[in-house]
Design a protein around this motif. Structure first.
Motif, PDB file in Angstrom:
ATOM      1  N   ALA A   1       0.858  -1.192   0.000  1.00 11.48           N
ATOM      2  CA  ALA A   1       0.000   0.000   0.000  1.00 11.48           C
ATOM      3  C   ALA A   1       0.890   1.236   0.000  1.00 11.48           C
ATOM      4  O   ALA A   1       2.041   1.196   0.435  1.00 11.48           O
ATOM      5  N   HIS A   2       0.345   2.337  -0.486  1.00  9.72           N
ATOM      6  CA  HIS A   2       1.105   3.585  -0.654  1.00  9.72           C
ATOM      7  C   HIS A   2       0.163   4.759  -0.397  1.00  9.72           C
ATOM      8  O   HIS A   2      -0.900   4.860  -1.016  1.00  9.72           O
ATOM      9  N   TYR A   3       0.552   5.610   0.525  1.00 14.82           N
ATOM     10  CA  TYR A   3      -0.173   6.861   0.767  1.00 14.82           C
ATOM     11  C   TYR A   3       0.837   7.999   0.775  1.00 14.82           C
ATOM     12  O   TYR A   3       1.993   7.828   1.177  1.00 14.82           O
ATOM     13  N   GLU A   4       0.365   9.176   0.362  1.00 17.11           N
ATOM     14  CA  GLU A   4       1.269  10.333   0.289  1.00 17.11           C
ATOM     15  C   GLU A   4       0.470  11.620   0.432  1.00 17.11           C
ATOM     16  O   GLU A   4      -0.651  11.730  -0.070  1.00 17.11           O
ATOM     17  N   HIS A   5       1.081  12.596   1.109  1.00 15.65           N
ATOM     18  CA  HIS A   5       0.574  13.962   1.132  1.00 15.65           C
ATOM     19  C   HIS A   5       1.760  14.925   1.063  1.00 15.65           C
ATOM     20  O   HIS A   5       2.859  14.615   1.534  1.00 15.65           O
ATOM     21  N   THR A   6       1.495  16.081   0.489  1.00 16.17           N
ATOM     22  CA  THR A   6       2.450  17.199   0.501  1.00 16.17           C
ATOM     23  C   THR A   6       2.051  18.143   1.632  1.00 16.17           C
ATOM     24  O   THR A   6       0.883  18.518   1.743  1.00 16.17           O
ATOM     25  N   PHE A   7       3.027  18.522   2.474  1.00 13.09           N
ATOM     26  CA  PHE A   7       2.699  19.417   3.574  1.00 13.09           C
ATOM     27  C   PHE A   7       3.801  20.447   3.789  1.00 13.09           C
ATOM     28  O   PHE A   7       4.923  20.323   3.285  1.00 13.09           O
ATOM     29  N   THR A   8       3.457  21.461   4.565  1.00 17.17           N
ATOM     30  CA  THR A   8       4.418  22.475   4.985  1.00 17.17           C
ATOM     31  C   THR A   8       4.146  22.824   6.435  1.00 17.17           C
ATOM     32  O   THR A   8       3.133  22.393   7.012  1.00 17.17           O
ATOM     33  N   LEU A   9       5.055  23.582   7.034  1.00 20.69           N
ATOM     34  CA  LEU A   9       4.878  24.052   8.409  1.00 20.69           C
ATOM     35  C   LEU A   9       4.771  25.569   8.420  1.00 20.69           C
ATOM     36  O   LEU A   9       5.553  26.255   7.763  1.00 20.69           O
ATOM     37  N   THR A  10       3.798  26.072   9.151  1.00 23.07           N
ATOM     38  CA  THR A  10       3.643  27.505   9.373  1.00 23.07           C
ATOM     39  C   THR A  10       3.880  27.769  10.863  1.00 23.07           C
ATOM     40  O   THR A  10       3.986  26.829  11.656  1.00 23.07           O
ATOM     41  N   PRO A  11       3.956  29.022  11.276  1.00 28.36           N
ATOM     42  CA  PRO A  11       4.121  29.297  12.708  1.00 28.36           C
ATOM     43  C   PRO A  11       3.007  28.712  13.569  1.00 28.36           C
ATOM     44  O   PRO A  11       3.188  28.503  14.774  1.00 28.36           O
ATOM     45  N   ASP A  12       1.853  28.418  12.955  1.00 28.47           N
ATOM     46  CA  ASP A  12       0.728  27.876  13.706  1.00 28.47           C
ATOM     47  C   ASP A  12       0.686  26.361  13.744  1.00 28.47           C
ATOM     48  O   ASP A  12      -0.047  25.777  14.547  1.00 28.47           O
ATOM     49  N   GLY A  13       1.452  25.693  12.854  1.00 32.93           N
ATOM     50  CA  GLY A  13       1.428  24.240  12.828  1.00 32.93           C
ATOM     51  C   GLY A  13       1.550  23.692  11.424  1.00 32.93           C
ATOM     52  O   GLY A  13       1.953  24.391  10.488  1.00 32.93           O
ATOM     53  N   ALA A  14       1.166  22.425  11.252  1.00 34.69           N
ATOM     54  CA  ALA A  14       1.272  21.747   9.959  1.00 34.69           C
ATOM     55  C   ALA A  14       0.085  22.096   9.067  1.00 34.69           C
ATOM     56  O   ALA A  14      -1.048  22.232   9.532  1.00 34.69           O
ATOM     57  N   TRP A  15       0.374  22.198   7.782  1.00 37.42           N
ATOM     58  CA  TRP A  15      -0.650  22.485   6.773  1.00 37.42           C
ATOM     59  C   TRP A  15      -0.439  21.491   5.649  1.00 37.42           C
ATOM     60  O   TRP A  15       0.596  21.517   4.967  1.00 37.42           O
ATOM     61  N   VAL A  16      -1.413  20.604   5.444  1.00 37.59           N
ATOM     62  CA  VAL A  16      -1.304  19.562   4.426  1.00 37.59           C
ATOM     63  C   VAL A  16      -1.895  20.101   3.127  1.00 37.59           C
ATOM     64  O   VAL A  16      -3.116  20.231   2.985  1.00 37.59           O
TER      65      VAL A  16
END
Length: 272
Positions: free
Chosen positions: A236-251
């Motif tokens: 199985a394979h799952y993936e997301h692109t995310f970044t970090l802001t001063p408030d937390g994670a953003w997917v």
């Protein structure tokens, strides 16, 4: 474009917004494909649905033509781990298909993957899907500004190891993403924490565990793309692109920005 250090691309908030636009196209395309998968459909038909949806939303498929890849999505079935080429294969009741999708909007990339069961599958396959997806979210949840890339890797591995005797594919990893689909740094799905580049604002990463029911060892088929398990056990394979802001994670590739899953894990949500 943002500045680079050690080959790592750091984006401005405006550039991250561009990545969010691409991520939403990817997320919506995958949801369309999830609803389109059924016994009797070919992987080529899924590819056509994806390409039409991506282009109709003003985006370009990231995968089509990438190093010669012939499809707009990757469709990896059963013992195929990643990079399966869409074609004449007819999906059948009881199959598991992993769908990887990328899109470009105004030069910025989004990249995500899901695994979809066709009808009823054995309990071990359902568990494999759950463990893989949850490991991805555990990795994202471990990311903090000021931390290190392998904090993510360690969290993925720890989650998988706690769930049973699964294989964690090592040759293929997550990656940096932005103005190109694959950028430094690599994001392995195993390893000790506290290593690798620092996690800082403007860095975007694709986290993508590839987990098997047996061995972690893989081979590439004669098409020079499709990766399969050496023992024939399913993956199985799952993936997301995310970044970090001063408030937390953003997917960036999750339609809700990852808010529901991150909140359930007690992790601050950094989207907007």
């Amino acid at each position: 474009m943002g500045w680079r250090e050690r080959g790592v691309e750091i984006k401005t908030p405006e550039q991250i917004d561009g990545m969010r636009a691409a991520g939403l196209v990817v997320g919506r395309t995958l949801e369309l494909l999830r609803g389109s998968v059924h016994a009797g459909i070919t992987t080529r038909e899924l590819d056509a649905i994806a390409e039409d949806h991506i282009r109709s939303n003003g985006a370009t498929p990231s995968f089509l033509g990438y190093h010669g890849f012939p499809g707009s999505i990757c469709t990896s079935v059963n013992d195929e781990v990643v990079h399966g080429i869409p074609g004449d294969r007819v999906l059948a009741e009881g199959d598991l298909v992993s769908i990887d999708c990328g899109a470009i909007v105004d030069g910025w990339h989004g990249d995500a993957a899901i695994s979809v069961a066709i009808g009823a599958v054995p309990d071990e396959v359902s568990s494999l899907m759950r463990v893989t997806e949850d490991a991805m979210w555990a990795g994202i949840a471990a990311a903090r500004l000021g931390g290190r890339v392998t904090d993510i890797s360690h969290a993925v591995e720890q989650h998988v190891r706690a769930q049973g005797d699964y294989g964690i594919v090592e040759e293929y990893t997550g990656h940096g993403i932005g103005s190109a689909m694959h950028q430094p740094p690599n994001v392995p799905n195993f390893g000790r924490p506290g290593r690798g580049p620092k996690l800082e604002r403007g860095l975007a990463l694709a986290v993508e565990p590839m987990i098997t029911l047996g061995t972690r060892e893989t081979s590439v088929l004669e098409d020079d793309w499709t990766v399969v398990t050496d023992d024939g056990r399913w993956a199985a394979h799952y993936e997301h692109t995310f970044t970090l802001t001063p408030d937390g994670a953003w997917v960036l590739t999750a339609l809700d920005g990852g808010e529901e899953r991150l909140t359930s894990l007690g992790v601050p949500f950094g989207g907007r």
